[in-house]
Design a protein around this motif. Structure first.
Motif, PDB file in Angstrom:
ATOM      1  N   LEU A 110       1.321  -7.081  -9.672  1.00  0.00           N
ATOM      2  CA  LEU A 110       2.287  -6.039 -10.034  1.00  0.00           C
ATOM      3  C   LEU A 110       2.477  -5.072  -8.872  1.00  0.00           C
ATOM      4  O   LEU A 110       3.610  -4.726  -8.519  1.00  0.00           O
ATOM      5  CB  LEU A 110       1.827  -5.300 -11.290  1.00  0.00           C
ATOM      6  N   ALA A 111       1.392  -4.650  -8.261  1.00  0.00           N
ATOM      7  CA  ALA A 111       1.483  -3.740  -7.115  1.00  0.00           C
ATOM      8  C   ALA A 111       2.307  -4.369  -5.997  1.00  0.00           C
ATOM      9  O   ALA A 111       3.172  -3.707  -5.406  1.00  0.00           O
ATOM     10  CB  ALA A 111       0.084  -3.383  -6.610  1.00  0.00           C
ATOM     11  N   GLN A 112       2.043  -5.622  -5.730  1.00  0.00           N
ATOM     12  CA  GLN A 112       2.791  -6.318  -4.675  1.00  0.00           C
ATOM     13  C   GLN A 112       4.282  -6.348  -4.996  1.00  0.00           C
ATOM     14  O   GLN A 112       5.118  -6.135  -4.118  1.00  0.00           O
ATOM     15  CB  GLN A 112       2.246  -7.737  -4.505  1.00  0.00           C
ATOM     16  N   SER A 113       4.623  -6.566  -6.268  1.00  0.00           N
ATOM     17  CA  SER A 113       6.038  -6.592  -6.657  1.00  0.00           C
ATOM     18  C   SER A 113       6.695  -5.223  -6.488  1.00  0.00           C
ATOM     19  O   SER A 113       7.912  -5.135  -6.316  1.00  0.00           O
ATOM     20  CB  SER A 113       6.202  -7.088  -8.101  1.00  0.00           C
ATOM     21  N   LEU A 114       5.890  -4.168  -6.549  1.00  0.00           N
ATOM     22  CA  LEU A 114       6.396  -2.800  -6.362  1.00  0.00           C
ATOM     23  C   LEU A 114       6.354  -2.363  -4.895  1.00  0.00           C
ATOM     24  O   LEU A 114       6.736  -1.239  -4.570  1.00  0.00           O
ATOM     25  CB  LEU A 114       5.565  -1.819  -7.198  1.00  0.00           C
ATOM     26  N   GLU A 115       5.831  -3.251  -4.053  1.00  0.00           N
ATOM     27  CA  GLU A 115       5.692  -2.995  -2.615  1.00  0.00           C
ATOM     28  C   GLU A 115       4.771  -1.820  -2.321  1.00  0.00           C
ATOM     29  O   GLU A 115       5.036  -0.986  -1.448  1.00  0.00           O
ATOM     30  CB  GLU A 115       7.059  -2.834  -1.949  1.00  0.00           C
ATOM     31  N   ILE A 116       3.685  -1.751  -3.111  1.00  0.00           N
ATOM     32  CA  ILE A 116       2.625  -0.783  -2.875  1.00  0.00           C
ATOM     33  C   ILE A 116       1.296  -1.539  -2.914  1.00  0.00           C
ATOM     34  O   ILE A 116       1.256  -2.700  -3.321  1.00  0.00           O
ATOM     35  CB  ILE A 116       2.629   0.373  -3.913  1.00  0.00           C
ATOM     36  N   THR A 117       0.238  -0.888  -2.486  1.00  0.00           N
ATOM     37  CA  THR A 117      -1.066  -1.546  -2.515  1.00  0.00           C
ATOM     38  C   THR A 117      -1.707  -1.383  -3.896  1.00  0.00           C
ATOM     39  O   THR A 117      -1.300  -0.527  -4.686  1.00  0.00           O
ATOM     40  CB  THR A 117      -2.014  -0.954  -1.456  1.00  0.00           C
ATOM     41  N   MET A 118      -2.699  -2.202  -4.141  1.00  0.00           N
ATOM     42  CA  MET A 118      -3.430  -2.098  -5.400  1.00  0.00           C
ATOM     43  C   MET A 118      -4.075  -0.717  -5.527  1.00  0.00           C
ATOM     44  O   MET A 118      -4.046  -0.110  -6.595  1.00  0.00           O
ATOM     45  CB  MET A 118      -4.482  -3.215  -5.465  1.00  0.00           C
ATOM     46  N   SER A 119      -4.631  -0.209  -4.448  1.00  0.00           N
ATOM     47  CA  SER A 119      -5.230   1.133  -4.466  1.00  0.00           C
ATOM     48  C   SER A 119      -4.192   2.182  -4.851  1.00  0.00           C
ATOM     49  O   SER A 119      -4.475   3.075  -5.661  1.00  0.00           O
ATOM     50  CB  SER A 119      -5.807   1.493  -3.093  1.00  0.00           C
ATOM     51  N   GLN A 120      -3.020   2.087  -4.289  1.00  0.00           N
ATOM     52  CA  GLN A 120      -1.970   3.053  -4.600  1.00  0.00           C
ATOM     53  C   GLN A 120      -1.542   2.963  -6.058  1.00  0.00           C
ATOM     54  O   GLN A 120      -1.294   3.985  -6.694  1.00  0.00           O
ATOM     55  CB  GLN A 120      -0.778   2.853  -3.666  1.00  0.00           C
ATOM     56  N   LEU A 121      -1.466   1.752  -6.584  1.00  0.00           N
ATOM     57  CA  LEU A 121      -1.116   1.594  -7.990  1.00  0.00           C
ATOM     58  C   LEU A 121      -2.175   2.255  -8.878  1.00  0.00           C
ATOM     59  O   LEU A 121      -1.843   3.016  -9.794  1.00  0.00           O
ATOM     60  CB  LEU A 121      -0.986   0.110  -8.355  1.00  0.00           C
TER      61      LEU A 121
END
Length: 171
Positions: A110-121
């Protein structure tokens, strides 16, 4: 005149918070203004009682372990490497369960689909709650710190929050 009383405990229960607030009134001291519990996507124990109580009492929440000792960074998605914190920590065993690993893999996608990192999510998810004053993050590298700080600018949509909830609860 107000006096400061330290209520020392490692884990506060709702009743203890209420006792501290009442004692402050009785002794004309400062009431607690912040609670510091562990809180992250995998450890949500404060949501049912502590979070509403703190909101009702006007207390902030400064949460620790928002990345679940690194589990919510995705670094353990492919297993626990020797020499990592997860390899030698009894504390992390429950966070590194197969069920949690499956959740983190879905959250990472999901984070990748939002173009953010897992940590940021994970951090944006925590910071979205008005009860949260701040999150204590531990970074060992400058890049990690910058990545974590960027999470404060990320606003999750209602749709994204619903997807996260579905992943976390399976509902």
């Amino acid at each position: 005149q107000g006096k400061i009383i330290y209520w020392g405990t490692s884990v506060w229960e709702p009743e203890q918070i209420e006792q501290a607030v009442k004692a402050a009134k009785v002794y004309n001291t400062y009431a607690p203004i912040v609670e510091q519990p562990r809180y992250n996507m995998l450890d949500r124990h404060i949501e049912s009682e502590i979070m509403p109580l703190c909101k009702r009492r006007g207390m902030g929440l400064t949460v620790w372990s928002p990345l679940a000792e690194g589990v919510l960074t995705g670094k353990y998605n492919e297993g626990v490497a020797p020499g990592t914190r997860g390899a030698g920590s009894e504390w992390m065993k429950s966070d590194l369960s197969p069920a949690n690993n499956a959740k983190v893999k879905k959250l990472s996608a999901l984070a990748q689909s939002l173009e953010i990192t897992m940590s940021q999510l994970a951090l944006a998810w925590i910071l979205r709650k008005e009860e949260i004053s701040c999150a204590i993050v531990g970074a060992t590298k400058e890049e990690q710190l910058k990545e974590n700080l960027a999470a404060s600018d990320i606003k999750l949509s209602g749709e994204t929050e619903a997807k996260i909830e579905l992943i976390l609860t399976g509902d």
